[in-house]
Design an enzyme around this catalytic site. Structure first.
Site, PDB file in Angstrom:
ATOM      1  N   LYS A 186      -7.894   9.283 -14.199  1.00  0.00           N
ATOM      2  CA  LYS A 186      -7.020   8.878 -15.305  1.00  0.00           C
ATOM      3  C   LYS A 186      -7.450   9.537 -16.613  1.00  0.00           C
ATOM      4  O   LYS A 186      -6.611   9.832 -17.474  1.00  0.00           O
ATOM      5  CB  LYS A 186      -6.990   7.353 -15.410  1.00  0.00           C
ATOM      6  CG  LYS A 186      -6.311   6.676 -14.210  1.00  0.00           C
ATOM      7  CD  LYS A 186      -4.868   7.151 -14.015  1.00  0.00           C
ATOM      8  CE  LYS A 186      -4.126   6.357 -12.944  1.00  0.00           C
ATOM      9  NZ  LYS A 186      -2.719   6.772 -12.785  1.00  0.00           N
ATOM     10  N   TYR A 233     -11.469   6.870  -9.792  1.00  0.00           N
ATOM     11  CA  TYR A 233     -10.215   6.456 -10.450  1.00  0.00           C
ATOM     12  C   TYR A 233     -10.305   6.721 -11.943  1.00  0.00           C
ATOM     13  O   TYR A 233      -9.374   7.272 -12.551  1.00  0.00           O
ATOM     14  CB  TYR A 233      -9.949   4.974 -10.177  1.00  0.00           C
ATOM     15  CG  TYR A 233      -8.645   4.478 -10.781  1.00  0.00           C
ATOM     16  CD1 TYR A 233      -7.426   4.714 -10.150  1.00  0.00           C
ATOM     17  CD2 TYR A 233      -8.631   3.767 -11.976  1.00  0.00           C
ATOM     18  CE1 TYR A 233      -6.234   4.258 -10.694  1.00  0.00           C
ATOM     19  CE2 TYR A 233      -7.439   3.307 -12.535  1.00  0.00           C
ATOM     20  CZ  TYR A 233      -6.244   3.556 -11.887  1.00  0.00           C
ATOM     21  OH  TYR A 233      -5.065   3.111 -12.433  1.00  0.00           O
ATOM     22  N   ASP A 292       5.929  12.759  -0.655  1.00  0.00           N
ATOM     23  CA  ASP A 292       4.536  12.503  -1.049  1.00  0.00           C
ATOM     24  C   ASP A 292       4.184  13.429  -2.211  1.00  0.00           C
ATOM     25  O   ASP A 292       4.183  14.661  -2.047  1.00  0.00           O
ATOM     26  CB  ASP A 292       3.634  12.797   0.167  1.00  0.00           C
ATOM     27  CG  ASP A 292       2.167  12.488  -0.099  1.00  0.00           C
ATOM     28  OD1 ASP A 292       1.729  12.544  -1.264  1.00  0.00           O
ATOM     29  OD2 ASP A 292       1.467  12.188   0.882  1.00  0.00           O
TER      30      ASP A 292
HETATM   31  N1  LIG Z   1      -1.230  -2.315 -11.908  1.00  0.00           N
HETATM   32  C1  LIG Z   1      -2.204  -2.088 -12.764  1.00  0.00           C
HETATM   33  O1  LIG Z   1      -2.944  -3.026 -13.162  1.00  0.00           O
HETATM   34  C2  LIG Z   1      -2.420  -0.706 -13.311  1.00  0.00           C
HETATM   35  C3  LIG Z   1      -3.274  -0.557 -14.408  1.00  0.00           C
HETATM   36  C4  LIG Z   1      -3.446   0.702 -14.968  1.00  0.00           C
HETATM   37  C5  LIG Z   1      -2.757   1.788 -14.464  1.00  0.00           C
HETATM   38  N2  LIG Z   1      -1.933   1.640 -13.384  1.00  0.00           N
HETATM   39  C6  LIG Z   1      -1.205   2.828 -12.924  1.00  0.00           C
HETATM   40  O2  LIG Z   1       0.170   2.543 -12.928  1.00  0.00           O
HETATM   41  C7  LIG Z   1       0.845   3.407 -12.009  1.00  0.00           C
HETATM   42  C8  LIG Z   1       1.838   2.592 -11.185  1.00  0.00           C
HETATM   43  O3  LIG Z   1       1.109   1.715 -10.346  1.00  0.00           O
HETATM   44  P1  LIG Z   1       1.590   0.241 -10.006  1.00  0.00           P
HETATM   45  O4  LIG Z   1       0.606  -0.681 -10.582  1.00  0.00           O
HETATM   46  O5  LIG Z   1       3.030   0.063 -10.294  1.00  0.00           O
HETATM   47  O6  LIG Z   1       1.291   0.252  -8.422  1.00  0.00           O
HETATM   48  P2  LIG Z   1       2.175   0.072  -7.117  1.00  0.00           P
HETATM   49  O7  LIG Z   1       3.020  -1.139  -7.192  1.00  0.00           O
HETATM   50  O8  LIG Z   1       1.203   0.210  -5.997  1.00  0.00           O
HETATM   51  O9  LIG Z   1       3.115   1.352  -7.155  1.00  0.00           O
HETATM   52  C9  LIG Z   1       2.606   2.635  -6.900  1.00  0.00           C
HETATM   53  C10 LIG Z   1       3.766   3.559  -6.608  1.00  0.00           C
HETATM   54  O10 LIG Z   1       3.250   4.880  -6.371  1.00  0.00           O
HETATM   55  C11 LIG Z   1       3.806   5.371  -5.175  1.00  0.00           C
HETATM   56  N3  LIG Z   1       2.891   6.304  -4.541  1.00  0.00           N
HETATM   57  C12 LIG Z   1       1.599   6.106  -4.194  1.00  0.00           C
HETATM   58  N4  LIG Z   1       1.107   7.191  -3.570  1.00  0.00           N
HETATM   59  C13 LIG Z   1       2.121   8.091  -3.528  1.00  0.00           C
HETATM   60  C14 LIG Z   1       2.245   9.392  -3.016  1.00  0.00           C
HETATM   61  N5  LIG Z   1       1.230  10.010  -2.381  1.00  0.00           N
HETATM   62  N6  LIG Z   1       3.440  10.025  -3.128  1.00  0.00           N
HETATM   63  C15 LIG Z   1       4.489   9.416  -3.732  1.00  0.00           C
HETATM   64  N7  LIG Z   1       4.422   8.191  -4.255  1.00  0.00           N
HETATM   65  C16 LIG Z   1       3.260   7.532  -4.144  1.00  0.00           C
HETATM   66  C17 LIG Z   1       4.065   4.137  -4.318  1.00  0.00           C
HETATM   67  O11 LIG Z   1       5.133   4.382  -3.415  1.00  0.00           O
HETATM   68  P3  LIG Z   1       5.030   4.712  -1.854  1.00  0.00           P
HETATM   69  O12 LIG Z   1       3.862   3.920  -1.303  1.00  0.00           O
HETATM   70  O13 LIG Z   1       6.357   4.281  -1.325  1.00  0.00           O
HETATM   71  O14 LIG Z   1       4.826   6.185  -1.783  1.00  0.00           O
HETATM   72  C18 LIG Z   1       4.544   3.157  -5.386  1.00  0.00           C
HETATM   73  O15 LIG Z   1       5.917   3.343  -5.627  1.00  0.00           O
HETATM   74  C19 LIG Z   1      -0.259   4.082 -11.199  1.00  0.00           C
HETATM   75  O16 LIG Z   1      -0.443   5.403 -11.672  1.00  0.00           O
HETATM   76  C20 LIG Z   1      -1.486   3.239 -11.492  1.00  0.00           C
HETATM   77  O17 LIG Z   1      -2.689   3.965 -11.379  1.00  0.00           O
HETATM   78  C21 LIG Z   1      -1.762   0.411 -12.796  1.00  0.00           C
END
Ligand SMILES: NC(=O)c1ccc[n+]([C@@H]2O[C@H](COP(=O)([O-])OP(=O)(O)OC[C@H]3O[C@@H](n4cnc5c(N)ncnc54)[C@H](OP(=O)(O)O)[C@@H]3O)[C@@H](O)[C@H]2O)c1
Length: 252
Positions: free
Chosen positions: A159, A155, A62
């Site tokens: 960011k 959020y 984590d």
């Molecule tokens: N998708 C979008 O539209 C979007 C837009 C702007 C920015 N983002 C950013 O992009 C990044 C990646 O997100 P994503 O969209 O790919 O989402 P996602 O599919 O939900 O992936 C998030 C990842 O973060 C890990 N994670 C969450 N909490 C954690 C913790 N406490 N410790 C370790 N790992 C943790 C999760 O793994 P586990 O649950 O296995 O720990 C998962 O691998 C994030 O920073 C998000 O804020 C996303």
């Protein structure tokens, strides 16, 4: 191959963008430490890349914990001999609440993952880079939410803090040749919505018109391509940049 002989740590590797970044980095020859809480997902990812030119080792944990952030950097150095790249990608959403409804519990949860984790990881990484004289590269995954109001107060604040940490770190360590850059994704198809729960109706109502201006969502692979560029030596003179990968959403 664009990352041959490079060693990378990638957080949030069990789904979405982090998963795609590990795949691309391993195919480009990197030795990658994949970090997230869901160990079985990381092991599946590593197994699926057994034939890739690079290598994948898993480090479950984590990232809101100091021990995990320091441990993953130490593990990379012990396992693969050095560290060249850190990708702080793991992150979670809030529930789109405006500040009047934002709870202390949500603040602590989101800030721990989206800000403290990257800070602790960057601290460990820059100290490892400096100890070995490595001109390392850090890539943070922020969000267009750090630049405009397209999610909740907490959020967006988290960011914006990550964008600020990126620029500060870029400036502080530029004489060491350590580069720190940031991607600001727009709407990307991943599992991120599962971390949101039920959206706050007032906040969602204000944000909906902003969401309606967004183009069709992008893919995790499109974010991985940007991460590869920023992490690689091709971006050797790019430092302190915030790269929107959003199809033009915030250009409007
Ligand atoms: N998708 C979008 O539209 C979007 C837009 C702007 C920015 N983002 C950013 O992009 C990044 C990646 O997100 P994503 O969209 O790919 O989402 P996602 O599919 O939900 O992936 C998030 C990842 O973060 C890990 N994670 C969450 N909490 C954690 C913790 N406490 N410790 C370790 N790992 C943790 C999760 O793994 P586990 O649950 O296995 O720990 C998962 O691998 C994030 O920073 C998000 O804020 C996303």
């Amino acid at each position: 191959m664009r990352l041959e002989n490079k060693v990378a740590v990638v957080t949030g590797a069990s789904s979405g963008m982090g998963h795609a970044i590990v795949e691309l980095f391993a195919r480009e020859g990197a030795k990658v430490v994949a970090v997230a809480r869901r160990k079985e997902r990381l092991e599946e990812l590593a197994a699926s890349l057994a034939d890739a030119p690079g290598e994948v080792a898993v480090y479950p944990g984590d990232i809101s914990s100091r021990e995990v952030n320091e441990g993953m950097i130490d593990f990379a150095v012990k396992q693969f001999g050095t560290l060249d790249i850190l990708v702080n990608n793991a992150g979670i959403m809030d529930d789109m609440s405006p500040v009047g409804d934002a709870t202390d519990e949500k603040y602590e949860q989101v800030m721990a993952v989206n800000v403290y984790g990257p800070l602790a990881a960057m601290r460990a990484a820059v100290n490892a880079f400096k100890a070995s004289g490595t001109k390392g590269s850090i890539v943070n995954v922020a969000s267009v939410g750090g630049m405009r109001s397209c999610a909740g107060a907490i959020y967006c604040a988290s960011k914006a803090a990550l964008i600020s940490l990126t620029k500060n770190t870029a400036y502080m360590y530029m004489a060491d040749g350590i580069r720190t850059n940031c991607i600001a994704p727009g709407g990307i198809v991943t599992e991120i919505a599962t971390s949101m729960g039920v959206p706050n109706p007032a906040g969602y109502g204000r944000i909906k018109p902003v969401l309606d201006c967004a183009p069709a969502p992008g893919s995790a692979e499109e974010i991985a391509a940007a991460a590869l560029f920023l992490a690689s030596d091709e971006a050797s003179y790019v430092n302190g940049a915030v790269l929107p990968v959003d199809g033009g959403w915030i250009a409007g």
